[in-house]
Design a protein around this motif. Structure first.
Motif, short mmCIF file in Angstrom:
data_model
loop_
_atom_site.label_atom_id
_atom_site.label_comp_id
_atom_site.label_asym_id
_atom_site.label_seq_id
_atom_site.Cartn_x
_atom_site.Cartn_y
_atom_site.Cartn_z
N ALA A 100 -3.84 9.22 6.09
CA ALA A 100 -4.56 8.89 4.98
C ALA A 100 -5.54 7.63 5.58
N PRO A 101 -7.05 7.70 5.33
CA PRO A 101 -7.68 6.80 5.87
C PRO A 101 -7.58 5.18 5.05
N LEU A 102 -8.09 4.23 5.62
CA LEU A 102 -8.16 3.15 4.99
C LEU A 102 -9.22 2.92 4.33
N PRO A 103 -9.48 2.10 3.43
CA PRO A 103 -11.00 1.91 2.70
C PRO A 103 -12.00 1.86 3.68
N MET A 136 11.01 8.23 -5.67
CA MET A 136 9.76 7.94 -5.06
C MET A 136 9.29 9.04 -4.32
N LYS A 137 7.97 9.27 -4.00
CA LYS A 137 7.35 10.36 -3.40
C LYS A 137 7.56 10.11 -1.86
N PRO A 138 6.95 11.18 -0.98
CA PRO A 138 7.49 10.87 0.24
C PRO A 138 6.45 9.99 1.19
N ALA A 139 6.54 9.73 2.45
CA ALA A 139 5.81 9.00 3.18
C ALA A 139 4.39 9.64 3.01
N TRP A 140 3.31 8.99 3.31
CA TRP A 140 1.92 9.52 3.12
C TRP A 140 0.81 8.98 3.95
N THR A 141 1.23 7.79 4.37
CA THR A 141 -0.01 7.06 5.07
C THR A 141 -0.47 7.54 6.37
N ARG A 159 0.90 -1.08 -0.06
CA ARG A 159 0.03 -0.15 0.16
C ARG A 159 0.93 1.36 -0.06
N ASP A 160 1.71 1.35 0.90
CA ASP A 160 2.72 2.50 0.96
C ASP A 160 3.39 2.76 -0.35
N ALA A 161 4.06 1.56 -0.77
CA ALA A 161 4.89 1.79 -2.06
C ALA A 161 3.91 2.31 -3.52
N ALA A 162 2.73 1.71 -3.36
CA ALA A 162 1.79 2.09 -4.33
C ALA A 162 1.31 3.57 -4.31
N GLY A 163 1.25 3.82 -3.04
CA GLY A 163 0.87 5.47 -3.00
C GLY A 163 1.96 6.19 -3.14
N ARG A 164 3.34 5.85 -3.21
CA ARG A 164 4.42 6.73 -3.50
C ARG A 164 4.86 6.70 -4.92
N GLY A 165 3.84 6.06 -5.80
CA GLY A 165 3.98 6.03 -7.03
C GLY A 165 4.88 5.00 -7.61
N LEU A 166 5.30 3.89 -6.93
CA LEU A 166 5.86 2.56 -7.37
C LEU A 166 5.00 1.79 -7.90
N LYS A 226 4.12 1.74 10.35
CA LYS A 226 5.37 2.43 10.65
C LYS A 226 6.59 1.78 10.10
N LEU A 227 6.50 0.31 10.22
CA LEU A 227 7.17 -0.63 9.71
C LEU A 227 7.32 -0.39 8.21
#
Length: 494
Positions: A386-389, A378-383, A23-30, A362-363
């Motif tokens: 951000a709410p989950l679905p 890669m974009k910066p940290a964002w989660t 999730r984190d990686a996809a949200g950073r544009g990877l 955080k991990l």
């Protein structure tokens, strides 16, 4: 063999850490592929104590960084997923044989202040002779301390992270094993084998190995590599019994071996009791509770109860294997719950050792920081914000959301509206799928389970079998008869 479009990152392991990293990686544009050899959360991540907590007892092992991080994460997750994470108060009867009162008070003071608590109430003293929390507790225990932590639906937390990853562009492949990974011409070439035997491969710039108990299998077997770090498998087992006290509070009982046992309200009229801490050396797939563990858990809680819980009251039991980082501690309970990364080679393989469900987000952030040198764009940290679905409720106010859902669907029985709101939050409308009365939900399988929910889980959340629905995406299985479960199995095609 099908050749997939090249990606930045392959994540191996569909438990909470793998889903969180994807999730984190996809949200950073990877560009991301998440593969899981079984169902999402089929291993450890659906067999936890289902708590988002700082880990009060970890203070005794001076794990202050881990406890602080976990305490901060409680409130981050309360805001991100108010439908599946909610506050719970824990009553800790004082047993001076285990820990002196001053030590408990000191621990609770630190617990209240280490993490910058804002939403959760602080600790307080309880007179068990007078207060209702003491009604089920034996008379010799006269005082207790009450503090805050949070409950989480662990398997749903995994599903929602995977769903968010998918909606941000990740390819999620369940029941698909990573069978080989080799460095070829400056990239990883990863081969996959699906449960039906179909094979595919992809070129990737990096691998995140979040296989939990199987992390070393991926390093040694899949990638043909090695690591100086080791994982230590510890079995934790839980039992479920009828709820035996009045009120919404949970209990934390100190055992005479210095461990603590959680007793949490569960599924309305049940109680979840755990956990054990036993070294485990078998296959993680084969883990199961044994009779000694049942005896241990019952003995630990019955020491405190006016009316002991007998073995015939056990409704269900489950075990999970916790893949802890091996820090050479002699006592399994003292093994660190912190996480450690091993980043090896170029292109890199990042392997995750240890961790706990509370700190998964955080991990994931830290994992992506470790990989940032290989992905400079890669974009910066964002989660963190951000709410989950399903969690995008105004002010993260679940009760207000539930009230508005009930107003909008007056035909929906209160218990069913609460169930949908708790599991799906603002995605409840997707579950209802246009239904305007109960008959529009389709076949009724028993309890609160209707066809519309099964169809949604198949459509949106990778549910393929009855167990995926009854035991992981929901807990309907605890409320259905064997015949009703079989009807679900037939509907889902076996």
């Amino acid at each position: 063999m099908q050749e997939l479009k090249p990606v930045d990152l392959v994540v191996i392991g569909g438990g909470i850490n793998g889903a969180g990293i994807a999730r984190d990686a996809a949200g950073r544009g990877l560009s991301v592929i998440l593969c899981e050899k079984d169902d999402l959360a089929q291993g450890t991540s659906s067999r936890s104590g289902k708590l988002i907590h700082g880990g009060l007892r970890y203070l005794e092992y001076y794990e202050f960084r881990l406890v602080r991080e976990a305490l901060i994460e409680r409130e981050v997750l309360l805001n991100a997923a108010p439908h599946i994470v909610w506050p719970m108060r824990f009553v800790l009867p004082h047993s001076p044989e285990q820990r002196p009162a001053w030590l408990v008070r000191l621990g609770l003071f630190l617990y209240d202040h280490l993490g910058g608590r804002r939403k959760l109430p602080g600790c307080r003293n309880i007179d068990l002779r007078r207060d209702p929390e003491g009604k089920s507790i034996r008379d010799e225990f006269t005082r207790a301390f009450e503090y805050s932590d949070c409950w989480v639906d662990d398997a749903r937390l995994v599903s929602l992270n995977a769903l968010d990853a998918k909606e941000r562009g990740a390819l999620v492949m369940t029941r698909t094993s990573a069978t080989a990974a080799r460095r070829v011409d400056g990239a990883w070439e990863v081969e996959f084998t699906a449960a039906d035997g179909a094979q595919s491969k992809v070129r990737a710039r990096a691998i995140a190995n979040a296989a939990g108990p199987w992390v070393e299998n991926v390093i040694n077997g899949v990638a043909g590599s090695n690591s100086p770090r080791r994982v230590r498998l510890v079995k934790g087992s839980h039992i479920i019994v009828p709820k035996f006290w009045w009120g919404p509070q949970a209990y934390l009982f100190q055992n005479d071996d210095k461990r603590v046992i959680f007793v949490n309200p569960y599924e309305g009229d049940m109680a979840l009791i755990g956990t054990t801490d036993i070294p485990y050396e078998g296959r993680a797939e084969d883990v199961a509770i044994d009779e000694r563990e049942v005896d241990y858990l019952l003995a630990a809680i019955n020491r405190y109860l006016k009316s002991p819980i007998t073995r015939d009251k056990v409704i269900h039991a489950f075990s999970g294997v916790r893949p802890l980082y091996d820090d050479n501690a002699e006592n399994p309970s003292a093994v660190t719950r912190d996480y450690v990364f091993d980043v090896a080679g170029e292109p890199p393989m990042l392997s995750v050792f240890g961790g706990k469900i509370t700190t998964y987000r955080k991990l994931a952030e830290h994992a992506l920081e470790k990989l940032k040198p290989f992905f400079p764009q890669m974009k910066p940290a964002w989660t963190a914000a951000a709410p989950l679905p399903g969690g995008d409720m105004p002010d993260a106010d679940f009760e207000r959301f539930l009230s508005r859902l009930s107003e909008a669907t007056p035909w929906l029985p209160d218990e069913l509206a609460h169930h949908y709101a708790r599991l799906y939050g603002t995605r409840t409308t997707d579950v209802l799928n246009g239904a305007r009365d109960v008959s529009g939900l389709g076949q009724h399988f028993g309890g609160l389970l209707y066809q519309a929910e099964i169809d949604y889980l198949r459509r949106a959340e990778w549910a393929l079998t009855a167990e995926d629905v009854l035991d992981r995406r929901t807990k309907h299985g605890l409320h259905l008869s064997a015949g009703q479960r079989e009807a679900v199995r037939r509907y889902m095609g076996g």
